[in-house]
Structure formats: C-alpha cells, structure tokens
Write an enzyme that holds these catalytic residues in place. Structure first.
Site, PDB file in Angstrom:
ATOM      1  N   GLU A 279      74.162  86.133 105.406  1.00 46.02           N
ATOM      2  CA  GLU A 279      73.162  85.937 106.456  1.00 46.02           C
ATOM      3  C   GLU A 279      72.587  87.280 106.915  1.00 46.02           C
ATOM      4  OE1 GLU A 279      71.932  82.918 107.510  1.00 46.02           O
ATOM      5  OE2 GLU A 279      73.095  82.327 105.750  1.00 46.02           O
ATOM      6  N   TRP A 282      70.115  88.158 104.303  1.00 50.92           N
ATOM      7  CA  TRP A 282      68.864  87.402 104.447  1.00 50.92           C
ATOM      8  C   TRP A 282      67.956  88.105 105.455  1.00 50.92           C
ATOM      9  CZ3 TRP A 282      66.239  83.844 101.947  1.00 50.92           C
ATOM     10  CH2 TRP A 282      66.889  82.933 101.117  1.00 50.92           C
ATOM     11  N   TRP A 311      46.383  70.798 105.556  1.00 48.41           N
ATOM     12  CA  TRP A 311      47.095  70.655 106.826  1.00 48.41           C
ATOM     13  C   TRP A 311      46.327  69.724 107.752  1.00 48.41           C
ATOM     14  CZ3 TRP A 311      51.683  72.263 105.948  1.00 48.41           C
ATOM     15  CH2 TRP A 311      51.944  73.443 105.237  1.00 48.41           C
ATOM     16  N   ASN A 346      70.587  77.640 113.928  1.00 46.08           N
ATOM     17  CA  ASN A 346      69.880  77.935 112.689  1.00 46.08           C
ATOM     18  C   ASN A 346      69.664  76.705 111.818  1.00 46.08           C
ATOM     19  OD1 ASN A 346      68.723  79.925 110.786  1.00 46.08           O
ATOM     20  ND2 ASN A 346      70.411  79.255 109.477  1.00 46.08           N
ATOM     21  N   TRP A 364      52.382  75.330 109.181  1.00 41.63           N
ATOM     22  CA  TRP A 364      53.598  76.026 109.599  1.00 41.63           C
ATOM     23  C   TRP A 364      53.322  77.131 110.601  1.00 41.63           C
ATOM     24  CZ3 TRP A 364      53.568  81.231 108.525  1.00 41.63           C
ATOM     25  CH2 TRP A 364      52.690  81.677 107.526  1.00 41.63           C
ATOM     26  N   TRP A 387      60.200  80.037 108.527  1.00 41.33           N
ATOM     27  CA  TRP A 387      59.150  79.025 108.533  1.00 41.33           C
ATOM     28  C   TRP A 387      58.556  78.829 107.141  1.00 41.33           C
ATOM     29  CZ3 TRP A 387      57.497  75.141 111.374  1.00 41.33           C
ATOM     30  CH2 TRP A 387      58.004  75.029 112.663  1.00 41.33           C
TER      31      TRP A 387
END
Length: 476
Positions: A279, A282, A311, A346, A364, A387
C-alpha cells in the site's frame, strides 16, 4: 549564509530532508504561505485546511525548540508566491531557499517560477526528495519509461530497497537563537469553515501523535492487516493517511517501522507487513505517475481513448450519491462517513467510485472533486489514481467489465451490518440479512424513511459494459 525553509506538505521536524539540509548549511528561518484562493481552486477540504493549521501550531512549538522561527505570510494564490518569497528573502538576508519537492503539474510550475525568480535575484534554490522513497524517473522500465503497471513498479522498487534503504534524518540539533519572533498561527482561513469538534477530535495534530499512532498500529494491528483492512467496521487500517498527506509523518518512517516489526524482510515474513508495504508503494506509484504522465493532474484520463465515454449528465443521481441517498446502504453509509469524519475506508472508496462511474455512468471527475472537498487526507496523486483505477480510465486500472456489486460487497465485508447501522440509524432494526438490501423488504419492515434504489444494478451494469465496449480500443 541565512537559509529559508519553505514548508509545504512536510509539517514535521523529524526526518524532514529540507529542514536537515537547511540547518546543516547555516542559520535557518522557516516560512509557511497561506494561499486560500489556491486551496479553493484545488478543492481542498475545510477539514484538511484546519488540520494543516493545527499541525502548523504544533510544528511552530517544535521549531521553537530548535530556535528556528516560523514566519507566516498570506497570498491568494501561487501566482503571487515568487514575489512573496523574494520579499521574505530580502527582509531576512536569505541567500538560499530550501523546499521538499511536490509533484503535481501546478506544483512543479510554481516551483520552477520560484526558482527562476529567486535565482535572477542572486538567491540559490534547492529542492529535496522527501515525500517519496525514490525520485520520479529513477525507477523506470528497461526501455527508460515510467511504469504503467503497479506489479512491475513494485518489483523494481523492492529490488532497489533490498540493496539500499533510504535512511531517516534525525531531528537537527538546535541552532543559536536568531532574535526573530515566530508569527502567530492562524486558527481559521476565509472560505474554509471550522469543522465540528467531533471531526477534529478524530485527528489530533502533531508529529508526536502521528508517531504514537504508527507505533500502536505496528504493535497491535499490522500483523493482521491483510485480513482486517477490508472490514469497514473494524479498526484494521493504520489511519495514517492524513498525516502522510500533510507530511506530519514520513514514508521512510513508516517503512522502517514495518521492517523493524518484520525483522527487515520486505517481501516475506508477515503477510500483514508485506501487504501494508504494498500500500505504501501504491502511494509511491501514483506520485510517479503524476510526473511521468502529467495529464492526469490536469483532469485528463490516463487512457486517452476513455475520454470518448458517453458520461451521463444526471444531477439528481449525482446529488443522491453525494448525500448518501442512493438506496444502497454500503454506498450511503460510506458517503455519510466521509462527510462526518473527513475520511472513508479504502475498500469503500473503491465501491462508491465504481458505483458512480459505472452503475451511474457519471464522469469520474465529479467524484474525484467531491472527495477532495471532504477528505482530510485528500491527495492529488492517490485520489486521482484511485478514481481512475475504479473507473477503468487509469493506469493499471480494473478491467472495464469488472463492477463491484454494492450489495454483495456489503454482505462480504460487513456481514453483520455493524458499519451500516453505525451510519444509517434508520436501518438499525433490520436483521443482518435484510440490512444489506432493505428495498426488498420495504413494505414488510416499514423502512419508508430510507430511499428506494436510484438505479437497477443489472440494467446499469449492462449500460456501462456497452459504453466501454464501444470505445476504439476496448479489447486492447
């Protein structure tokens, strides 16, 4: 030579690369710039700005113990920063400016403008690596490009770390008093209302508290992190993201604490430790992406072909998602948690992001912006990366045909409905089976005060799959 330390997202004295370098070079003065117009433009949350100010007050005391005065200046936005810094340099007889690097496009342009302006006036400028383990560009593919796939990036990082670990800088020794009085720290900033006492109490300020929270997490929760991190009703995560985002604790301090528990092992030993290190990497990966692919910090998709997605403009559905009134308990509980606490679990960030971008087929970027307006740990790289991963528009993103079902996610990760009942008291009377899908029992159990689902999951899934299949490179 007098040194000026320009503080940004590095609000600590321990393991602060720029602070250590500045004090090693000569008498040091610290400066923090309040830029409310810029914060508004970047959608920074009021709770985050309040958190910064509270941490600045704690930092001022710690710097005072080192005889480093902390000056506060206010300018509206970053356009005014070069002149403001030059003015302080001239007032204090500064010959060198130090700062820790930041990585968004706007941040890099600001820092370049500062460097050009100050060096033209004869003042040298030095940036320092502090937020990251590796300088962006130093971890690359064999062809010399930035990684696009996390697993490959992770492998390269672990190879580097196995050879050499970045050290933590100790708190510098106190310097001789300079006879300069620190400025008072503002408690509020125009445009950013004070959060509730409840929210503020969840996030105590100061690096001493952050270090205690890290130590407690390592001691009590790290070994089982891989098993408990997806359970929103349990305190299975570190709760350090806000402190990392503001630089109240460093990535190196986190890594060393994990390795200390794991007897120095990076990729073996405790599964909880190795999962948490992943993590941390990341977080590193998404900041490298900001530099290697700057379009992602300019409201652009990492995968350009996804800009053609149709969208939907659905203001009612967007507002229902924002306010936690979608009729899907796990979505609504998560959104209410964020508004009240400034934080979201998360696992739930992925669930609610996928629901907005796929089940509702709403851009998004609407969700990215909404998160930044409420998250105390709002961070451009991590928020954008998360996202775009969920929306299947980003680097290393989830395949477009994978959609989290909010009902099955709820049943799997909150089986007893404990998290749901905490944030949706109108569902407290439902059984552990029915609480995940109250719409199936509206007339029987009388949950009329809870909204009906705003979308059919099956039909919305089919709509999203069709939209992605019609993209030029959908099969690539």
């Amino acid at each position: 030579m007098t040194q000026l330390l320009w503080l940004r997202s590095d609000l600590r004295t321990s393991d602060n690369t720029a602070l250590a370098a500045a004090m090693a070079c000569g008498p040091t003065v610290a400066l923090y710039l309040v830029t409310p117009g810029q914060w508004l433009a970047h959608d920074d949350a009021p709770c985050k700005v309040d958190f910064w100010l509270r941490n600045l007050a704690e930092l001022s005391t710690r710097l005072g113990a080192l005889n480093v005065p902390l000056l506060i200046r206010e300018v509206d936005d970053w356009q005014a920063v070069p002149d403001a810094l030059l003015k302080v340099c001239r007032e204090q007889g500064v010959q060198r400016l130090h700062y820790n690097d930041e990585y968004g496009v706007n941040e890099q342009r600001r820092d370049q403008a500062v460097t050009t302006h100050l060096e033209a006036a004869g003042i040298s400028v030095r940036g320092h690596l502090d937020q990251l383990l590796f300088t962006p560009g130093s971890v690359q593919t064999q062809s010399g490009s930035y990684f696009k796939v996390f697993s490959q990036f992770r492998k390269a990082c672990l190879a580097h770390l196995s050879v050499s670990l970045p050290a933590c800088e100790p708190v510098p020794a106190a310097q001789a008093p300079l006879g300069i009085t620190s400025d008072p720290i503002p408690t509020t900033v125009t445009g950013f209302p004070r959060p509730t006492d409840y929210l503020r109490a969840l996030w105590p300020a100061g690096e001493a508290f952050a270090q205690r929270r890290l130590a407690a997490f390592v001691e009590d929760d790290l070994n089982e992190y891989h098993q408990r991190r997806d359970l929103p009703a349990e305190p299975g995560t570190s709760q350090l993201s806000a402190y990392l985002a503001a630089g109240v604790i460093s990535i190196r301090q986190c890594l060393h604490a994990a390795l200390g528990y794991n007897q120095g092992e990076l990729d073996s030993g405790s599964t909880g430790v190795t999962t948490w290190i992943n993590e941390l990497l990341w977080r590193e990966f998404y900041k490298h992406i900001l530099v290697g692919y700057p379009r992602v910090s300019m409201y652009r998709a990492f995968r350009p072909e996804t800009e053609a997605l149709p969208w939907r403009r659905a203001p009612y559905e967007l507002e229902a998602w924002q306010q936690g009134r979608t009729g899907f308990p796990i979505i609504d509980a998560a959104m209410r948690q964020m508004q009240e606490t400034g934080w979201m679990h998360n696992r739930l960030r992925m669930v609610v992001a996928m629901f907005l971008s796929k089940n509702l087929l709403i851009d998004w970027r609407e969700g990215e912006r909404w998160f930044m307006r409420y998250l105390i740990d709002g961070d451009l790289a991590a928020n954008n990366g998360g996202w775009q991963w969920s929306a299947s528009t980003g680097t290393d993103s989830v395949p477009y045909f994978r959609l989290f079902n909010p009902i099955s996610q709820s049943q799997r990760f909150d089986p007893d409905g404990q998290f749901l009942r905490r944030w949706l008291p109108e569902l407290q009377h439902l059984s552990r089976r029915d609480v995940h899908n109250p719409s199936a029992h509206r007339s029987l159990f009388g949950v009329t005060e809870y909204p009906a689902p705003i979308v059919d999951l099956g039909a919305s899934r089919a709509r999203a799959l069709e939209a992605f299949r019609n993209l030029p490179d959908a099969q690539a």
